[in-house]
Design a protein around this motif. Structure first.
Motif, PDB file in Angstrom:
ATOM      1  N   LEU A 125     -53.809   9.021 -90.741  1.00  0.00           N
ATOM      2  CA  LEU A 125     -55.225   8.711 -90.536  1.00  0.00           C
ATOM      3  C   LEU A 125     -55.853   8.210 -91.835  1.00  0.00           C
ATOM      4  N   ARG A 126     -55.459   8.807 -92.943  1.00  0.00           N
ATOM      5  CA  ARG A 126     -55.962   8.333 -94.238  1.00  0.00           C
ATOM      6  C   ARG A 126     -55.534   6.893 -94.485  1.00  0.00           C
ATOM      7  N   GLY A 127     -54.280   6.593 -94.198  1.00  0.00           N
ATOM      8  CA  GLY A 127     -53.799   5.233 -94.380  1.00  0.00           C
ATOM      9  C   GLY A 127     -54.518   4.242 -93.477  1.00  0.00           C
ATOM     10  N   PHE A 128     -54.750   4.631 -92.230  1.00  0.00           N
ATOM     11  CA  PHE A 128     -55.469   3.751 -91.301  1.00  0.00           C
ATOM     12  C   PHE A 128     -56.874   3.469 -91.801  1.00  0.00           C
ATOM     13  N   ALA A 129     -57.567   4.499 -92.261  1.00  0.00           N
ATOM     14  CA  ALA A 129     -58.940   4.335 -92.746  1.00  0.00           C
ATOM     15  C   ALA A 129     -58.994   3.393 -93.946  1.00  0.00           C
ATOM     16  N   ARG A 130     -58.034   3.544 -94.872  1.00  0.00           N
ATOM     17  CA  ARG A 130     -58.051   2.694 -96.061  1.00  0.00           C
ATOM     18  C   ARG A 130     -57.760   1.232 -95.708  1.00  0.00           C
ATOM     19  N   ALA A 131     -56.827   1.010 -94.778  1.00  0.00           N
ATOM     20  CA  ALA A 131     -56.534  -0.359 -94.357  1.00  0.00           C
ATOM     21  C   ALA A 131     -57.705  -0.952 -93.574  1.00  0.00           C
ATOM     22  N   LEU A 132     -58.319  -0.129 -92.702  1.00  0.00           N
ATOM     23  CA  LEU A 132     -59.458  -0.583 -91.912  1.00  0.00           C
ATOM     24  C   LEU A 132     -60.616  -1.002 -92.802  1.00  0.00           C
ATOM     25  N   GLU A 133     -60.816  -0.251 -93.864  1.00  0.00           N
ATOM     26  CA  GLU A 133     -61.894  -0.586 -94.804  1.00  0.00           C
ATOM     27  C   GLU A 133     -61.745  -2.018 -95.316  1.00  0.00           C
ATOM     28  N   GLN A 134     -60.524  -2.405 -95.640  1.00  0.00           N
ATOM     29  CA  GLN A 134     -60.302  -3.748 -96.149  1.00  0.00           C
ATOM     30  C   GLN A 134     -60.555  -4.799 -95.072  1.00  0.00           C
ATOM     31  N   GLU A 135     -60.137  -4.494 -93.851  1.00  0.00           N
ATOM     32  CA  GLU A 135     -60.336  -5.452 -92.761  1.00  0.00           C
ATOM     33  C   GLU A 135     -61.806  -5.698 -92.464  1.00  0.00           C
ATOM     34  N   LEU A 136     -62.622  -4.646 -92.580  1.00  0.00           N
ATOM     35  CA  LEU A 136     -64.010  -4.740 -92.133  1.00  0.00           C
ATOM     36  C   LEU A 136     -64.994  -5.139 -93.222  1.00  0.00           C
ATOM     37  N   ARG A 137     -64.509  -5.371 -94.426  1.00  0.00           N
ATOM     38  CA  ARG A 137     -65.423  -5.782 -95.499  1.00  0.00           C
ATOM     39  C   ARG A 137     -66.220  -7.043 -95.168  1.00  0.00           C
ATOM     40  N   PRO A 138     -65.591  -8.053 -94.544  1.00  0.00           N
ATOM     41  CA  PRO A 138     -66.379  -9.247 -94.209  1.00  0.00           C
ATOM     42  C   PRO A 138     -67.547  -8.968 -93.267  1.00  0.00           C
ATOM     43  N   ARG A 139     -67.400  -7.937 -92.427  1.00  0.00           N
ATOM     44  CA  ARG A 139     -68.487  -7.585 -91.505  1.00  0.00           C
ATOM     45  C   ARG A 139     -69.430  -6.536 -92.107  1.00  0.00           C
ATOM     46  N   ARG A 140     -69.112  -6.096 -93.306  1.00  0.00           N
ATOM     47  CA  ARG A 140     -69.909  -5.086 -94.012  1.00  0.00           C
ATOM     48  C   ARG A 140     -70.045  -3.787 -93.203  1.00  0.00           C
ATOM     49  N   ILE A 141     -68.988  -3.475 -92.473  1.00  0.00           N
ATOM     50  CA  ILE A 141     -68.922  -2.179 -91.792  1.00  0.00           C
ATOM     51  C   ILE A 141     -68.231  -1.211 -92.737  1.00  0.00           C
ATOM     52  N   GLN A 142     -68.924  -0.152 -93.089  1.00  0.00           N
ATOM     53  CA  GLN A 142     -68.374   0.815 -94.035  1.00  0.00           C
ATOM     54  C   GLN A 142     -67.418   1.774 -93.328  1.00  0.00           C
ATOM     55  N   VAL A 143     -66.403   2.205 -94.045  1.00  0.00           N
ATOM     56  CA  VAL A 143     -65.426   3.166 -93.522  1.00  0.00           C
ATOM     57  C   VAL A 143     -65.342   4.333 -94.498  1.00  0.00           C
ATOM     58  N   SER A 144     -65.569   5.532 -93.990  1.00  0.00           N
ATOM     59  CA  SER A 144     -65.553   6.728 -94.834  1.00  0.00           C
ATOM     60  C   SER A 144     -64.631   7.778 -94.233  1.00  0.00           C
ATOM     61  N   SER A 145     -64.069   8.601 -95.106  1.00  0.00           N
ATOM     62  CA  SER A 145     -63.260   9.743 -94.679  1.00  0.00           C
ATOM     63  C   SER A 145     -63.788  11.003 -95.342  1.00  0.00           C
ATOM     64  N   ILE A 146     -63.898  12.064 -94.567  1.00  0.00           N
ATOM     65  CA  ILE A 146     -64.348  13.356 -95.088  1.00  0.00           C
ATOM     66  C   ILE A 146     -63.161  14.303 -95.097  1.00  0.00           C
ATOM     67  N   TYR A 147     -62.989  15.014 -96.202  1.00  0.00           N
ATOM     68  CA  TYR A 147     -61.882  15.952 -96.356  1.00  0.00           C
ATOM     69  C   TYR A 147     -62.435  17.350 -96.586  1.00  0.00           C
ATOM     70  N   PRO A 148     -62.862  18.010 -95.522  1.00  0.00           N
ATOM     71  CA  PRO A 148     -63.400  19.359 -95.701  1.00  0.00           C
ATOM     72  C   PRO A 148     -62.277  20.353 -95.994  1.00  0.00           C
ATOM     73  N   ALA A 149     -62.639  21.423 -96.669  1.00  0.00           N
ATOM     74  CA  ALA A 149     -61.727  22.553 -96.735  1.00  0.00           C
ATOM     75  C   ALA A 149     -61.706  23.172 -95.339  1.00  0.00           C
ATOM     76  N   SER A 150     -61.094  24.325 -95.168  1.00  0.00           N
ATOM     77  CA  SER A 150     -61.040  24.930 -93.837  1.00  0.00           C
ATOM     78  C   SER A 150     -62.450  25.212 -93.326  1.00  0.00           C
ATOM     79  N   VAL A 151     -62.609  25.089 -92.021  1.00  0.00           N
ATOM     80  CA  VAL A 151     -63.915  25.285 -91.385  1.00  0.00           C
ATOM     81  C   VAL A 151     -63.820  26.475 -90.437  1.00  0.00           C
ATOM     82  N   ASN A 152     -64.803  27.327 -90.475  1.00  0.00           N
ATOM     83  CA  ASN A 152     -64.781  28.582 -89.733  1.00  0.00           C
ATOM     84  C   ASN A 152     -65.089  28.344 -88.253  1.00  0.00           C
ATOM     85  N   THR A 153     -64.082  27.925 -87.520  1.00  0.00           N
ATOM     86  CA  THR A 153     -64.213  27.621 -86.095  1.00  0.00           C
ATOM     87  C   THR A 153     -63.114  28.336 -85.318  1.00  0.00           C
ATOM     88  N   PRO A 154     -63.197  28.340 -83.990  1.00  0.00           N
ATOM     89  CA  PRO A 154     -62.104  28.912 -83.188  1.00  0.00           C
ATOM     90  C   PRO A 154     -60.761  28.232 -83.459  1.00  0.00           C
TER      91      PRO A 154
END
Length: 240
Positions: A125-154
């Motif tokens: 997923l990280r690789g896809f996001a980084r490649a997608l970012e390059q593809e979408l630069r001409p359209r100025r669509i930003q691509v971000s990834s969030i890397y949270p630590a563990s989240v207190n969920t079920p």
């Protein structure tokens, strides 16, 4: 996001009651046809998508040699294939200057023994996001990834009950609202990669650069994780 004035569309396996400002679309992320139908429904409801947030995830700890096909398929489908397919389906109606946010995991940098399939999906997923970012630069669509630590969920509780990684408890698990706030901040600030702390960001990139550093760090991380897990379990037993 609703308080900020967004009109929100949520994909869920279950039908949900409608509420002001929120549209619910039934979609099974393990089913490619269901994703296509959901995207078609969304395109019929709105002429453009400003922000696309991928936050669904699943993890089932199993060691290699004892993996079952259903577990492999479901994790890859939800954690990697679905974000790719959904992005592909909705990209035609995303506006210029829009934003795509992937809620990834620290497993995209630190391999989790016992959860190799989840690790592989998050690295992908990280690789896809980084490649997608390059593809979408001409359209100025930003691509971000969030890397949270563990989240207190079920999901975290279920993971640990199945033999999940002790690394989840190097730091105390975050509450979901913290991650939600980071998603919102990411949408508004346009950061490429967002970590829980500056230290996490620097340490992660250092380990990605040096396998030697990663190898040396893992025993220390395991020790810190065990201590944190004991504190977490004591906290559970003392809650009313």
């Amino acid at each position: 996001m609703r308080a900020r004035g967004y009109a929100i569309i949520i994909l869920s396996r279950q039908a949900r009651a409608a509420s002001p400002g929120i549209t619910n679309v039934v979609c099974d992320l393990t089913d490619s046809e269901s994703i296509k139908q959901a995207a078609t429904h969304i395109a019929a409801q709105t002429s453009r998508v400003d922000v696309l947030v991928h936050c669904a995830g699943i993890i089932t700890p199993q060691v290699v040699g004892k993996l079952d096909s259903a577990t492999i398929t479901s994790q890859i489908a939800v954690d990697l294939t679905a974000p790719i397919e959904l992005t592909n389906a909705l990209l035609p109606i995303m506006r210029r200057g829009g934003h795509i946010v992937f809620v990834n995991s620290m497993a995209a940098a630190f391999p989790l023994a016992g959860s190799s399939v989840y690790t592989a999906a998050k690295f992908g997923l990280r690789g896809f996001a980084r490649a997608l970012e390059q593809e979408l630069r001409p359209r100025r669509i930003q691509v971000s990834s969030i890397y949270p630590a563990s989240v207190n969920t079920p999901m975290l509780s279920q993971e640990m009950a199945a033999g999940g990684s002790i690394y989840n408890f190097i730091d105390p698990p975050q509450e979901p609202d913290v991650t939600a706030q980071r998603i919102l901040e990411c949408c508004e600030r346009g950061s490429r990669e967002v970590f829980s702390s500056v230290f996490d960001k620097l340490f992660t990139h250092a380990c990605l650069t040096s396998m030697g550093l990663l190898k040396l760090s893992l025993p220390i991380m395991k020790l810190l994780g065990r201590r944190g897990y004991r504190r977490y379990q004591r906290g559970l037993t003392t809650r009313p």
